[in-house]
Each structure stands twice: as C-alpha cells, then as structure tokens.
Motif scaffolding. Structure first.
Motif, short mmCIF file in Angstrom:
data_model
loop_
_atom_site.label_atom_id
_atom_site.label_comp_id
_atom_site.label_asym_id
_atom_site.label_seq_id
_atom_site.Cartn_x
_atom_site.Cartn_y
_atom_site.Cartn_z
N ILE A 112 -12.22 3.35 8.21
CA ILE A 112 -12.81 2.21 7.49
C ILE A 112 -13.23 1.12 8.47
CG2 ILE A 112 -12.26 0.31 5.90
CD1 ILE A 112 -10.38 2.40 4.45
N LEU B 209 0.84 -1.21 0.00
CA LEU B 209 0.00 0.00 0.00
C LEU B 209 0.87 1.25 0.00
CD1 LEU B 209 -2.65 -1.15 2.63
CD2 LEU B 209 -3.08 -0.73 0.19
N GLN C 252 -7.10 6.86 8.21
CA GLN C 252 -8.00 6.34 7.17
C GLN C 252 -8.41 4.90 7.46
OE1 GLN C 252 -7.02 7.50 2.94
NE2 GLN C 252 -5.06 7.88 3.97
N ALA C 253 -7.43 4.07 7.84
CA ALA C 253 -7.74 2.67 8.14
C ALA C 253 -8.69 2.56 9.32
CB ALA C 253 -6.45 1.89 8.40
N GLY D 267 -9.62 -2.94 8.02
CA GLY D 267 -9.35 -1.61 7.49
C GLY D 267 -7.94 -1.56 6.97
N GLU D 268 -7.74 -0.83 5.88
CA GLU D 268 -6.40 -0.66 5.33
C GLU D 268 -6.36 0.62 4.53
OE1 GLU D 268 -5.69 -4.14 2.90
OE2 GLU D 268 -6.60 -3.19 1.17
N ALA D 269 -5.19 1.24 4.52
CA ALA D 269 -5.03 2.50 3.78
C ALA D 269 -3.56 2.84 3.67
CB ALA D 269 -5.79 3.62 4.48
N GLN E 160 2.03 4.60 -3.07
CA GLN E 160 1.92 6.04 -2.83
C GLN E 160 3.25 6.78 -2.88
OE1 GLN E 160 -1.21 6.70 -3.58
NE2 GLN E 160 -1.19 8.28 -2.00
N ALA F 191 -2.51 9.51 2.10
CA ALA F 191 -3.22 10.06 0.95
C ALA F 191 -2.31 10.97 0.13
CB ALA F 191 -4.45 10.83 1.41
N ALA G 38 -2.23 7.27 6.93
CA ALA G 38 -2.72 5.92 6.67
C ALA G 38 -3.53 5.38 7.84
CB ALA G 38 -1.54 4.98 6.37
#
Length: 143
Positions: A52, A7, A48-49, A33-35, A11, A38, A45
C-alpha cells in the motif's frame, strides 16, 4: 501502535495457524500504509502495508504488534527483509515472536540491515493477541 492493535484484533480467529498481526507505516506524521494478517494467514500484515505504501515506505516508521518474521518456510523474503529493502528506518514492536524457532530472528535481521528497532512498546495492551501462541507464563515484554 494502538491502531495496529485494533487492526490485529479485527482479524483474531481468521488467520488460521498464523497469529493476527497489525502493521501501520507512518511517515512525517501521516499513515502511508496499514494492514492486518489476511484471512488464512497470508499475506502477512507487513507485506500488505508495504504494498500500500509503495515508495512512501522509504524513511517510514513501522508500528507492528508482533516481531516481523525473520525467515519464511516458503523461501520467500521475510517481513524483516521486506521492511529493510523498502527503506523503513525504524520498527517499533509490541511483542516478540513467542516461537522458539523464530524469536529474535526478525529483530536481528532488521538490526543487521541498519534499521532501528524498539521492542515492548504497548506490550501489555497487545499481549492478548498472542495468548494462544506462547506459554501461559510468558508475556510480550522484551527481555
């Protein structure tokens, strides 16, 4: 952790002055959840996770490629605080934050909140993510 590294890799070059970080929240063998950081570097990260995952973050394990931030210049809650408040019980980190200002703050906050912390997991696989954020002689390994 390999999923979190992937991930973050996606980015690289898109997060401005902030490092690309990957975060995966797992509970009971299921990703909840994962991220990744941005575009432009915000939101982080972890935040965001957590968004989610929602309530499913309680009791989860967090796999994150870089030590969660321990303080924010904006005054908002740090990622370490957010993880603790959400009820994450374990945080597994590949690389410590290389910043002399921030290094250790996230793990210290997590530990003080009773969250189990492990550092250095798959550090050699993740260190390429932070080549531009640390001195060339410093690796990701936890001292």
């Amino acid at each position: 952790m390999r999923r979190a590294i992937g991930l973050a890799r996606a980015q690289l070059g898109r997060t401005g002055d902030n490092p690309a970080v990957g975060c995966v929240l797992e509970s009971g063998g299921v990703v909840v959840g994962e991220a990744a950081t941005a575009d432009g570097g915000r939101p982080h990260a972890e935040e965001q996770a957590l968004e989610i995952a929602g309530a499913r973050a309680r009791g989860a394990t967090c796999y994150v490629t870089l030590e969660p931030c321990g303080a924010r210049s904006s005054g908002q809650a740090s990622c370490a605080e957010r993880l603790a408040v959400a009820g994450v019980t374990r945080v597994v980190i590949a690389c410590e934050d290389p910043s002399t200002f921030a290094s250790g703050q996230g793990t210290e906050r997590l530990g003080a909140a009773g969250v189990a912390v492990e550092s250095g997991f798959l550090a050699q696989e993740a260190e390429f993510l932070y080549d531009s954020y640390r001195p060339a002689t410093q690796g990701c390994e936890h001292p």
